[in-house]
Design an enzyme around this catalytic site. Structure first.
Site, short mmCIF file in Angstrom:
data_model
loop_
_atom_site.label_atom_id
_atom_site.label_comp_id
_atom_site.label_asym_id
_atom_site.label_seq_id
_atom_site.Cartn_x
_atom_site.Cartn_y
_atom_site.Cartn_z
N ASP A 2 -0.81 5.63 4.54
CA ASP A 2 -1.99 5.67 3.65
C ASP A 2 -3.26 4.65 3.83
O ASP A 2 -3.49 3.68 2.99
CB ASP A 2 -1.53 5.32 2.18
CG ASP A 2 -0.98 6.77 1.53
OD1 ASP A 2 -0.70 7.62 2.35
OD2 ASP A 2 -0.59 6.86 0.34
N ASN A 34 1.50 9.95 3.67
CA ASN A 34 1.40 11.16 3.52
C ASN A 34 -0.38 11.42 3.28
O ASN A 34 -0.73 12.56 3.54
CB ASN A 34 1.61 11.71 1.91
CG ASN A 34 1.13 10.54 0.72
OD1 ASN A 34 1.24 9.54 0.89
ND2 ASN A 34 0.61 11.43 -0.16
N HIS A 35 -1.26 10.23 3.32
CA HIS A 35 -2.55 10.52 3.44
C HIS A 35 -3.16 10.75 4.83
O HIS A 35 -4.42 10.89 4.78
CB HIS A 35 -3.22 9.60 2.62
CG HIS A 35 -3.32 9.90 1.13
ND1 HIS A 35 -4.48 10.51 0.61
CD2 HIS A 35 -2.56 9.56 -0.05
CE1 HIS A 35 -4.14 10.53 -0.68
NE2 HIS A 35 -3.05 10.07 -1.08
N HIS A 84 7.03 5.56 4.67
CA HIS A 84 6.14 5.46 3.59
C HIS A 84 6.58 5.85 2.48
O HIS A 84 6.39 5.14 1.09
CB HIS A 84 4.85 6.14 4.17
CG HIS A 84 3.87 6.29 2.97
ND1 HIS A 84 3.12 5.43 2.61
CD2 HIS A 84 3.63 7.36 2.16
CE1 HIS A 84 2.25 5.58 1.74
NE2 HIS A 84 2.57 6.63 1.47
N HIS A 159 3.85 3.81 -1.15
CA HIS A 159 3.42 5.03 -1.83
C HIS A 159 3.26 5.01 -3.33
O HIS A 159 3.07 6.19 -3.94
CB HIS A 159 4.79 5.87 -1.53
CG HIS A 159 4.73 7.45 -1.94
ND1 HIS A 159 3.61 8.25 -1.55
CD2 HIS A 159 5.39 8.35 -2.24
CE1 HIS A 159 3.71 9.52 -1.65
NE2 HIS A 159 4.62 9.78 -1.97
#
Length: 231
Positions: A2, A34-35, A84, A159
């Site tokens: 992220d 996840n980003h 993450h 996260h």
């Protein structure tokens, strides 16, 4: 992970991190969040920011290519597992299972790769339905069993925003670290980072810090209109 979508200066952040990696590739290690994905970048603003600062497709496409090559996890001194998101919806996952994942792609909606990027810890034992709708929530027994299976001592993940910048959970076997202070210019949280010393690798040393002033640009200026209310 992220490194982007966390405000309106993601381009500057990720270029700085990549430059540090190039300067010292044996010491700087970046893991995927996840980003670091096309869908999240479209919604949360990184795509819009890149295209505003570097018109055309080439620069954004290069970022996406680089994101697909980032490691999903790291292991420090055969003791500390860095990821993450979190752990898994099934028991018995090994580091060899993770090494076999084809990471050079956009994240899938389920499976090991998805769970590494999206899962969160929970206080009760066992597993639960993810509050995010992706990944899984996992309890202290899941963390304990994963560490025992792989002869590890600690899980470090991010996260989730934490008021103090970090939180120690699961009987000391899991740490959440969050290094974006005053998240989205709204939350008032501290940021933090961890330092592990080689002569006492099992003891984390935390440093907390507060937000500082930045140029007068709203934190979600480039986000999809559905998300821009956060700014």
């Amino acid at each position: 992970g992220d490194f982007v979508d966390r405000g309106s200066f993601s381009v500057e952040v990720i270029i700085t991190l990549f430059a540090l990696k190039l300067c010292d590739p044996e010491s700087i290690h970046l893991t995927r969040g996840n980003h670091e994905s096309r869908n999240m970048n479209k919604m949360y603003g990184f795509e819009g920011e890149v295209r505003a600062k570097y018109p055309g497709d080439m620069v954004f496409d290069l970022f996406l290519e680089a994101f697909c090559l980032l490691p999903l996890a790291l292991v420090i001194e055969s003791k500390i597992f860095i990821v993450h998101g979190g752990l898994f919806s099934k028991d018995g996952v090994t580091l060899d299972d993770l090494r076999k994942i084809d990471r050079n792609r956009e994240p899938p909606d389920d499976g090991l790769m998805c769970e590494m990027l999206w899962s969160d810890p929970q206080k009760p034992p066992g597993r639960g339905i993810s509050k995010r709708g992706v990944g899984v929530q996992f309890g202290p027994d899941v963390t304990r069993d994963f560490l025992r299976t792989n002869k590890l001592e600690l899980v470090v993940r991010s996260h989730e925003m934490k008021e103090e910048g970090y939180e120690v959970e699961h009987n000391g076997q899991l740490i959440t670290i969050f290094s974006a202070p005053n998240y989205c210019d709204q939350m008032g949280n501290k940021g933090a980072f961890i330092r592990f010393e080689r002569d006492n690798i099992s003891k984390p040393n935390f440093t907390q810090f507060a937000a500082v002033a930045h140029p007068a640009v709203r934190p979600m200026s480039y986000a999809n209109s559905l998300m821009s209310f956060l700014g």
